[in-house]
Motif scaffolding. Sequence first.
Motif, mmCIF file in Angstrom:
data_model
loop_
_atom_site.group_PDB
_atom_site.id
_atom_site.type_symbol
_atom_site.label_atom_id
_atom_site.label_comp_id
_atom_site.label_asym_id
_atom_site.label_seq_id
_atom_site.Cartn_x
_atom_site.Cartn_y
_atom_site.Cartn_z
ATOM 1 N N GLU A 33 0.832 -1.208 0.000
ATOM 2 C CA GLU A 33 0.000 0.000 0.000
ATOM 3 C C GLU A 33 0.868 1.262 0.000
ATOM 4 O O GLU A 33 0.464 2.293 -0.512
ATOM 5 C CB GLU A 33 -0.889 -0.031 1.254
ATOM 6 C CG GLU A 33 -1.696 1.197 1.525
ATOM 7 C CD GLU A 33 -2.428 1.121 2.864
ATOM 8 O OE1 GLU A 33 -2.297 2.072 3.653
ATOM 9 O OE2 GLU A 33 -3.117 0.109 3.119
ATOM 10 N N SER A 34 2.076 1.154 0.546
ATOM 11 C CA SER A 34 2.921 2.325 0.763
ATOM 12 C C SER A 34 4.017 2.528 -0.284
ATOM 13 O O SER A 34 4.516 3.640 -0.422
ATOM 14 C CB SER A 34 3.576 2.236 2.143
ATOM 15 O OG SER A 34 2.585 2.170 3.152
ATOM 16 N N ALA A 83 6.482 2.150 7.492
ATOM 17 C CA ALA A 83 5.213 2.484 6.840
ATOM 18 C C ALA A 83 4.092 2.534 7.866
ATOM 19 O O ALA A 83 4.100 1.800 8.857
ATOM 20 C CB ALA A 83 4.874 1.458 5.765
ATOM 21 N N ALA A 86 -2.334 4.228 5.162
ATOM 22 C CA ALA A 86 -2.781 5.530 4.652
ATOM 23 C C ALA A 86 -3.881 6.122 5.521
ATOM 24 O O ALA A 86 -3.907 7.331 5.761
ATOM 25 C CB ALA A 86 -3.254 5.390 3.210
ATOM 26 N N ARG A 89 -2.255 8.008 8.599
ATOM 27 C CA ARG A 89 -1.160 8.969 8.425
ATOM 28 C C ARG A 89 -1.581 10.361 8.859
ATOM 29 O O ARG A 89 -2.754 10.685 8.909
ATOM 30 C CB ARG A 89 -0.717 8.989 6.959
ATOM 31 C CG ARG A 89 -0.052 7.703 6.551
ATOM 32 C CD ARG A 89 0.403 7.723 5.119
ATOM 33 N NE ARG A 89 0.795 6.370 4.730
ATOM 34 C CZ ARG A 89 0.743 5.917 3.509
ATOM 35 N NH1 ARG A 89 0.353 6.689 2.515
ATOM 36 N NH2 ARG A 89 1.104 4.675 3.259
ATOM 37 N N SER A 94 3.621 7.843 13.006
ATOM 38 C CA SER A 94 4.905 7.446 12.425
ATOM 39 C C SER A 94 6.067 7.934 13.292
ATOM 40 O O SER A 94 7.077 7.247 13.430
ATOM 41 C CB SER A 94 5.040 7.945 10.987
ATOM 42 O OG SER A 94 4.954 9.350 10.947
#
Length: 161
Positions: A33-34, A83, A86, A89, A94
């Motif tokens: 995904e990242s 990662a 999404a 984020r 992170s």
Amino acid sequence: MVSGPSKWWGGGTAVVEAASPRDARRLAELHSESFHRGWGEGEFEAMLTERNTLVDRLRIGRNVVGFAVSRMAADEAEILSIAVAASHRGRGLSRNLLLTHLGHLAAHGVRTIFLEVEENNQPARRLYERARFSVTGRRERYYRQSGGEQLNALLMRRDLS
């Protein structure tokens, strides 16, 4: 080693802890995904069994929403990948993941951390710069995009001691 839980305003507690082989499928999903070229489940299974590789997962409740992977050699380590899903984020997770992962590396005797990051990846660069990494070099046309475009990589370093 588990980080101290922090309340995440989405209703769960964010925890950074050692990943296990049963996390391989989810980590591969997050990586795909990242990143343009995602690592497969088998690659994560192999890393999770290597003695010189440290894999931490970021969990909220029962959901794994991120990970950090580093390879260690003597008193140095290289962050291979980090990662966060999404959907999670932009909320500081992170930073918590990275700083806790660095603490886990330090507990393994690591004194110097290296990484490379795509020069145009501003969110990642901000994350690393805020965590006191500094640019030490550049690799021209190191990353290849799906359309064939080649992007530069920045080499970064941080001392833990």
